[in-house]
Write an enzyme that holds these catalytic residues in place. Structure first.
Site, PDB file in Angstrom:
ATOM      1  N   GLY A  62       0.842  -1.412   0.204  1.00 15.37           N
ATOM      2  CA  GLY A  62       0.003   0.207   0.143  1.00 15.37           C
ATOM      3  C   GLY A  62       0.713   1.589   0.207  1.00 15.37           C
ATOM      4  O   GLY A  62      -0.043   2.160   0.592  1.00 15.37           O
ATOM      5  N   LEU A  67       1.698   7.596   2.511  1.00 14.12           N
ATOM      6  CA  LEU A  67       2.651   7.702   3.850  1.00 14.12           C
ATOM      7  C   LEU A  67       3.464   7.228   3.368  1.00 14.12           C
ATOM      8  O   LEU A  67       4.985   7.042   3.512  1.00 14.12           O
ATOM      9  CB  LEU A  67       2.406   7.692   4.999  1.00 14.12           C
ATOM     10  CG  LEU A  67       1.641   7.677   5.662  1.00 14.12           C
ATOM     11  CD1 LEU A  67       1.823   7.245   7.151  1.00 14.12           C
ATOM     12  CD2 LEU A  67       1.432   9.450   6.109  1.00 14.12           C
ATOM     13  N   ILE A  89      -1.644  -1.355  -5.153  1.00 14.18           N
ATOM     14  CA  ILE A  89      -1.937  -1.792  -6.578  1.00 14.18           C
ATOM     15  C   ILE A  89      -2.767  -0.504  -7.577  1.00 14.18           C
ATOM     16  O   ILE A  89      -3.332  -0.877  -8.277  1.00 14.18           O
ATOM     17  CB  ILE A  89      -3.743  -2.421  -6.167  1.00 14.18           C
ATOM     18  CG1 ILE A  89      -4.565  -2.088  -5.194  1.00 14.18           C
ATOM     19  CG2 ILE A  89      -4.200  -3.888  -5.164  1.00 14.18           C
ATOM     20  CD1 ILE A  89      -5.995  -2.343  -4.546  1.00 14.18           C
ATOM     21  N   TYR A 189     -12.238   0.589   9.854  1.00 15.31           N
ATOM     22  CA  TYR A 189     -10.860   0.762   9.937  1.00 15.31           C
ATOM     23  C   TYR A 189     -10.518   0.507  11.088  1.00 15.31           C
ATOM     24  O   TYR A 189      -9.385  -0.309  11.651  1.00 15.31           O
ATOM     25  CB  TYR A 189     -10.832   2.342   9.446  1.00 15.31           C
ATOM     26  CG  TYR A 189     -10.021   2.570   9.568  1.00 15.31           C
ATOM     27  CD1 TYR A 189      -8.334   2.903   9.092  1.00 15.31           C
ATOM     28  CD2 TYR A 189      -9.437   4.465  10.314  1.00 15.31           C
ATOM     29  CE1 TYR A 189      -7.518   2.791   9.113  1.00 15.31           C
ATOM     30  CE2 TYR A 189      -7.971   4.322  10.484  1.00 15.31           C
ATOM     31  CZ  TYR A 189      -7.127   3.892   9.644  1.00 15.31           C
ATOM     32  OH  TYR A 189      -5.807   4.430   9.887  1.00 15.31           O
ATOM     33  N   LYS A 193      -8.091  -2.498  12.090  1.00 11.06           N
ATOM     34  CA  LYS A 193      -6.916  -2.347  13.210  1.00 11.06           C
ATOM     35  C   LYS A 193      -6.975  -2.589  14.563  1.00 11.06           C
ATOM     36  O   LYS A 193      -5.243  -3.453  15.128  1.00 11.06           O
ATOM     37  CB  LYS A 193      -5.947  -0.697  13.032  1.00 11.06           C
ATOM     38  CG  LYS A 193      -5.972  -0.066  11.885  1.00 11.06           C
ATOM     39  CD  LYS A 193      -5.150  -0.515  11.219  1.00 11.06           C
ATOM     40  CE  LYS A 193      -4.835   0.343   9.746  1.00 11.06           C
ATOM     41  NZ  LYS A 193      -3.836  -0.030   9.000  1.00 11.06           N
TER      42      LYS A 193
HETATM   43  N1  LIG Z   1      -2.012   9.129   7.165  1.00 10.13           N
HETATM   44  C1  LIG Z   1      -2.798   8.953   8.479  1.00 10.13           C
HETATM   45  O1  LIG Z   1      -2.894   9.866   8.807  1.00 10.13           O
HETATM   46  C2  LIG Z   1      -2.427   7.983   9.368  1.00 10.13           C
HETATM   47  C3  LIG Z   1      -3.038   7.434  10.338  1.00 10.13           C
HETATM   48  C4  LIG Z   1      -2.502   6.153  11.817  1.00 10.13           C
HETATM   49  C5  LIG Z   1      -2.465   5.210  10.453  1.00 10.13           C
HETATM   50  N2  LIG Z   1      -2.029   5.539   9.286  1.00 10.13           N
HETATM   51  C6  LIG Z   1      -1.601   4.289   8.817  1.00 10.13           C
HETATM   52  O2  LIG Z   1      -0.412   4.489   7.532  1.00 10.13           O
HETATM   53  C7  LIG Z   1      -0.628   3.429   6.831  1.00 10.13           C
HETATM   54  C8  LIG Z   1      -0.643   4.145   5.220  1.00 10.13           C
HETATM   55  O3  LIG Z   1      -1.633   5.070   5.321  1.00 10.13           O
HETATM   56  P1  LIG Z   1      -1.535   6.662   3.841  1.00 10.13           P
HETATM   57  O4  LIG Z   1      -2.070   7.131   4.845  1.00 10.13           O
HETATM   58  O5  LIG Z   1      -1.131   5.929   3.281  1.00 10.13           O
HETATM   59  O6  LIG Z   1      -2.856   5.396   3.723  1.00 10.13           O
HETATM   60  P2  LIG Z   1      -3.635   6.084   1.557  1.00 10.13           P
HETATM   61  O7  LIG Z   1      -5.276   5.713   2.599  1.00 10.13           O
HETATM   62  O8  LIG Z   1      -3.445   7.382   1.385  1.00 10.13           O
HETATM   63  O9  LIG Z   1      -2.789   4.324   0.878  1.00 10.13           O
HETATM   64  C9  LIG Z   1      -3.267   3.170   1.484  1.00 10.13           C
HETATM   65  C10 LIG Z   1      -2.833   2.845   0.259  1.00 10.13           C
HETATM   66  O10 LIG Z   1      -3.561   1.225   0.108  1.00 10.13           O
HETATM   67  C11 LIG Z   1      -3.968   0.803  -0.892  1.00 10.13           C
HETATM   68  N3  LIG Z   1      -4.277  -0.236  -1.287  1.00 10.13           N
HETATM   69  C12 LIG Z   1      -5.965  -0.576  -0.477  1.00 10.13           C
HETATM   70  N4  LIG Z   1      -5.968  -1.506  -0.868  1.00 10.13           N
HETATM   71  C13 LIG Z   1      -4.633  -2.199  -1.371  1.00 10.13           C
HETATM   72  C14 LIG Z   1      -4.926  -3.396  -1.654  1.00 10.13           C
HETATM   73  N5  LIG Z   1      -5.688  -4.684  -1.418  1.00 10.13           N
HETATM   74  N6  LIG Z   1      -3.091  -3.933  -1.513  1.00 10.13           N
HETATM   75  C15 LIG Z   1      -3.033  -3.808  -1.631  1.00 10.13           C
HETATM   76  N7  LIG Z   1      -2.770  -1.983  -1.400  1.00 10.13           N
HETATM   77  C16 LIG Z   1      -4.097  -1.502  -1.451  1.00 10.13           C
HETATM   78  C17 LIG Z   1      -4.411   1.869  -1.844  1.00 10.13           C
HETATM   79  O11 LIG Z   1      -4.110   1.403  -3.010  1.00 10.13           O
HETATM   80  C18 LIG Z   1      -3.299   3.366  -1.059  1.00 10.13           C
HETATM   81  O12 LIG Z   1      -2.656   3.736  -2.185  1.00 10.13           O
HETATM   82  C19 LIG Z   1      -2.331   2.642   6.539  1.00 10.13           C
HETATM   83  O13 LIG Z   1      -2.196   1.201   7.134  1.00 10.13           O
HETATM   84  C20 LIG Z   1      -3.361   3.353   8.129  1.00 10.13           C
HETATM   85  O14 LIG Z   1      -3.815   3.086   8.290  1.00 10.13           O
HETATM   86  C21 LIG Z   1      -1.896   6.907   8.555  1.00 10.13           C
HETATM   87  C1  LIG Z   2      -6.083   8.775  11.638  1.00 13.64           C
HETATM   88  C2  LIG Z   2      -5.465   7.889  10.544  1.00 13.64           C
HETATM   89  O1  LIG Z   2      -5.929   6.952  11.040  1.00 13.64           O
HETATM   90  C3  LIG Z   2      -6.642   8.488   9.411  1.00 13.64           C
HETATM   91  N1  LIG Z   2      -5.752  10.008   8.786  1.00 13.64           N
HETATM   92  C4  LIG Z   2      -7.831   8.810   9.113  1.00 13.64           C
HETATM   93  O2  LIG Z   2      -8.464  10.037   9.897  1.00 13.64           O
HETATM   94  O3  LIG Z   2      -8.614   8.016   9.261  1.00 13.64           O
END
Ligand SMILES: NC(=O)c1ccc[n+]([C@@H]2O[C@H](COP(=O)([O-])OP(=O)(O)OC[C@H]3O[C@@H](n4cnc5c(N)ncnc54)[C@H](O)[C@@H]3O)[C@@H](O)[C@H]2O)c1
Ligand SMILES: C[C@@H](O)[C@H](N)C(=O)O
Length: 367
Positions: A62, A67, A89, A189, A193
């Site tokens: 992903g 991130l 993907i 979500y 987690k």
């Molecule tokens: N961004 C935040 O604020 C935040 C906060 C807490 C936790 N997180 C965690 O950090 C991780 C990265 O976050 P992000 O903000 O980059 O998420 P995002 O939603 O921007 O990116 C997630 C990626 O997962 C990919 N994806 C979806 N289904 C998939 C599959 N079946 N196979 C492979 N890839 C697939 C999507 O194409 C996407 O590019 C996540 O696990 C999220 O839960 C993010």
């Molecule tokens: C907090 C975090 O996991 C994500 N940025 C959301 O808002 O869903």
């Protein structure tokens, strides 16, 4: 795979050792002390340098979301470009495709994932694929299936799973939320987690899986777009402030949530992955930096762009999610065990974000 068969399979693999004969990663010593974008090419890291054979071989799932690309750049500086494979993907834009190994991987396709791990001698897996809180609610059946971790046990990988403030719910203590407390999230979500946290910890204590997990706050980044979360407003506000001088917020002005600048987030991720196993008293840690409301964020932006205006058009679904999330996280265990310390508070965050978005001219005009 049915649960019993899967466990038999897992035990078998553990008795045999890593199925592929690929390297299990040597435990590197201490951590980085600087933010990624501040690290010069010749940076002198505070840890032992890696020989080519000691370096972990990293897969990020992903990886094309908000991130993953930043994480890949950060890890490539540390472990070498070709030792870090980005996967998703989605089709990567050219500049990402050119910047290092980048492949297709659907984490729902277990055989494909296993093939990638085996063929590339992967030793560290960063499991980033997810559907964030707001998007996940709109697509519950898909969100349920996205978090799988079994391949890590099967191949003796060190596994990082990012968890979230969304793993807590309205019945958790909210200010601050400790590492260990009631977790009854009300989003798919958050539920997925908590499942990932519990599965990782279970496999760690039962089978020795080297599982490491951080509960991230809402992450704020300048050069990447968020993927459909509740904290997205705190990223979008900077784009709109610089471009239009105004912003319409979808949360109430008084909604206080924990947030973190991406540099701190990526550094924390590498620090916990490099921490000696004996320093970790637990496997899932809260990390905290700052908490603010939309109103407070707008006031800080206003200091740089005096004509900036914020209005509110509350999205009830996002507001309900935010109202059940922590106001701040208690991260004292991370600070004690592996010396976690954030660099960015609200003023530094706002200055950095506005500078990135090229608001220098506007700031100069305002002054
Ligand atoms: N961004 C935040 O604020 C935040 C906060 C807490 C936790 N997180 C965690 O950090 C991780 C990265 O976050 P992000 O903000 O980059 O998420 P995002 O939603 O921007 O990116 C997630 C990626 O997962 C990919 N994806 C979806 N289904 C998939 C599959 N079946 N196979 C492979 N890839 C697939 C999507 O194409 C996407 O590019 C996540 O696990 C999220 O839960 C993010
Ligand atoms: C907090 C975090 O996991 C994500 N940025 C959301 O808002 O869903």
């Amino acid at each position: 795979m049915p649960a019993v068969r899967m466990l038999q399979h897992v035990v078998g693999q553990l008795l045999l050792g890593p199925a592929c004969g690929c390297r299990t990663s040597a435990l590197p010593a201490r951590s980085l002390g600087a933010s990624p974008w501040q690290i010069p090419a010749n940076a002198n890291f505070h840890s032992a340098s890696f020989s080519e054979t000691d370096r972990p071989r990293v897969l990020i799932t992903g990886g094309l979301g908000q991130l993953g690309v930043g994480l890949a750049n950060f890890l490539r500086k540390r472990f070498g470009k070709d030792n870090v494979i980005l996967s998703d993907i989605r089709k990567p834009p050219d500049h990402i495709f050119q910047s290092g190994p980048c492949i297709y991987s659907d984490i729902l396709d277990y055989k494909n994932l296993r093939e990638i791990v085996v063929n590339n001698g992967i030793t560290w897996l960063f499991h980033y694929s997810a559907l964030l809180s707001a998007v996940g609610e709109a697509n519950v059946s898909l969100a349920k299936a996205v978090n799988i971790t079994d391949v890590a046990v099967e191949h003796g990988l060190r596994l990082f799973v990012p968890s979230t403030i969304g793993a807590f719910g309205p019945t958790s203590p909210r200010d601050p939320t400790p590492d260990l407390c009631v977790q009854r999230p009300r989003t798919i979500y958050g539920v997925s987690k908590v499942h990932a946290e519990l599965m990782g910890e279970y496999y760690h204590y039962r089978y020795g899986l080297d599982f490491r997990c951080l509960r991230y706050p809402g992450i704020i980044s300048a050069d990447s777009q968020p993927g459909g979360g509740t904290t997205d407003y705190a990223v979008q506000i900077f784009h709109d402030a610089v471009k239009n001088g105004k912003f319409e917020c979808n949360l109430k002005p008084s909604t206080r949530l924990p947030m973190m600048y991406i540099d701190d987030c990526l550094r924390a991720t590498l620090e916990v992955m490099e921490a000696p196993a004996e320093s970790l008293s637990m496997r899932t840690y809260n990390i905290n930096a700052m908490s603010f409301t939309p109103e407070e964020l707008a006031q800080e932006v206003h200091k740089h762009i005096p004509e900036f205006q914020i209005t509110y058009n509350v999205d009830s679904a996002r507001q309900a999610i935010a109202d059940g999330w922590p106001v701040s996280l208690d991260d004292s265990n991370a600070r004690k065990d592996w010396k976690w310390k954030h660099d960015f508070d609200l003023p530094e965050l706002v200055t950095t974000m506005l500078n990135f978005h090229g608001s220098d001219t506007r700031i100069a005009q305002a002054n």
